[in-house]
Design an enzyme around this catalytic site. Structure first.
Site, PDB file in Angstrom:
ATOM      1  N   SER A  18      10.974  -7.062  15.062  1.00  0.00           N
ATOM      2  CA  SER A  18      10.865  -5.727  15.659  1.00  0.00           C
ATOM      3  C   SER A  18      11.306  -5.660  17.120  1.00  0.00           C
ATOM      4  CB  SER A  18       9.440  -5.194  15.514  1.00  0.00           C
ATOM      5  OG  SER A  18       9.157  -4.919  14.164  1.00  0.00           O
ATOM      6  N   LYS A  66      -2.760  -1.310   9.404  1.00  0.00           N
ATOM      7  CA  LYS A  66      -2.202   0.019   9.166  1.00  0.00           C
ATOM      8  C   LYS A  66      -3.271   1.052   8.804  1.00  0.00           C
ATOM      9  CE  LYS A  66       2.491  -1.335   7.926  1.00  0.00           C
ATOM     10  NZ  LYS A  66       3.616  -1.165   6.974  1.00  0.00           N
ATOM     11  N   GLY A 127       0.277  -0.991  -0.231  1.00  0.00           N
ATOM     12  CA  GLY A 127       0.779  -0.006   0.717  1.00  0.00           C
ATOM     13  C   GLY A 127       2.265   0.243   0.592  1.00  0.00           C
ATOM     14  N   ALA A 128       3.046  -0.838   0.497  1.00  0.00           N
ATOM     15  CA  ALA A 128       4.500  -0.692   0.373  1.00  0.00           C
ATOM     16  C   ALA A 128       4.866  -0.046  -0.954  1.00  0.00           C
ATOM     17  CB  ALA A 128       5.177  -2.053   0.507  1.00  0.00           C
ATOM     18  N   LEU A 208      11.872  -5.735  -1.101  1.00  0.00           N
ATOM     19  CA  LEU A 208      11.466  -5.287   0.221  1.00  0.00           C
ATOM     20  C   LEU A 208      11.277  -6.454   1.181  1.00  0.00           C
ATOM     21  CD1 LEU A 208       9.057  -2.296  -0.441  1.00  0.00           C
ATOM     22  CD2 LEU A 208      11.545  -2.442  -0.581  1.00  0.00           C
TER      23      LEU A 208
END
Length: 269
Positions: A18, A66, A127-128, A208
């Site tokens: 990130s 999250k 979640g994904a 993913l």
């Protein structure tokens, strides 16, 4: 232009891409950021979270915070309300957003995977998987969702239209198989969430996972001559959408696509 102080927080973000991605996006679009990775042990989350609102203009949130971050926010916006999970926080008004779904949808679009009116097998109802199920449904796909916990899959299926929970996996033809589980990374690296008999029947394999860049699942699919897409594009696009939120500007999908192409050129990926 003032430089925004930003960060990604998670239990262990020492290997996170990130900071590099956000710094690249900012430099390429004439903006300035000071972006750092902050690993926060679960035992320290409560005492450190409040300091982030004072010391940062915004921050991204990853596993396992999250959901944990939500009680510290004043409001949830857009997909964060639907998913009940936050990956982007704007500290000025303590608002939470979720750009994972938008990043996923743009990854499919720019990867040439058109799911409209097609059958898609989605692996994982976490979640994904939940965000992927919503965006696949929005895109007109017929979604067949499998999770080791049938109850978990059924819960997602009751929330979103055109999603069917599967009790078992069996050989069937799907346009795409999408891995939204963690199988294939960390201690399961070298393991595929499905065997070749199922992968052989699909047209497109999407993982993913972005590290390793080609998971066992994608290697099997590639050996069968299938289109493969890994999660690096999703990671980049969700970061792009997050940065637009931080700077209060409207996202441009064409710009995001051009930036990702330049990013891959620069870093040889």
């Amino acid at each position: 232009m003032e430089s925004l102080k930003l960060a990604v927080i998670g239990k262990d973000v020492s290997q996170s891409d990130s900071p590099r991605i956000h710094s690249f996006i900012a430099a390429a679009t004439g903006r300035k950021v000071n972006y750092v990775a902050l690993s926060v042990p679960e035992t320290e989350f409560e005492e450190r979270i409040c300091g982030l609102f004072c010391g940062l203009d915004g921050f991204n949130v990853t596993i396992p915070y999250k959901i944990s971050v939500i009680p510290y926010l004043v409001r949830l916006q857009g997909d964060a309300q639907i998913f009940g999970a936050v990956n982007t926080v704007k500290t000025s008004d303590k608002s939470g957003y979720n750009t994972d779904g938008s990043g996923f949808a743009l990854m499919l679009k720019n990867g040439g995977a058109d799911v409209k009116d097609k059958k898609v097998l989605l692996l994982g109802a976490g979640g994904a998987g939940r965000s992927a199920a919503k965006k696949l449904s929005d895109g007109g796909a017929q979604v067949f969702l499998y999770d080791k916990s049938y109850e978990k899959a059924r819960g997602v299926a009751t929330e979103f239209k055109a999603v069917t929970a599967l009790r078992d996996l069996s050989a069937a033809r799907y346009y795409a198989i999408i891995n939204a589980t963690g199988v294939g990374m960390h201690n399961t690296e070298g393991v595929s969430p499905v065997d070749g008999s199922l992968t052989e029947l699909c047209d497109t394999a999407v993982d993913l996972i972005y590290r390793p860049r080609q998971s066992k699942f994608l290697r099997i699919a590639a050996n069968y001559g299938k289109k493969t897409i890994n999660g690096e594009a999703m990671l980049f696009y969700q970061a792009y959408f997050s940065q637009c939120i931080y700077f209060g500007i409207s996202p441009d999908e064409d710009e995001a696509k051009r930036l990702f192409a330049k990013y891959k050129e620069v870093f040889g990926q």
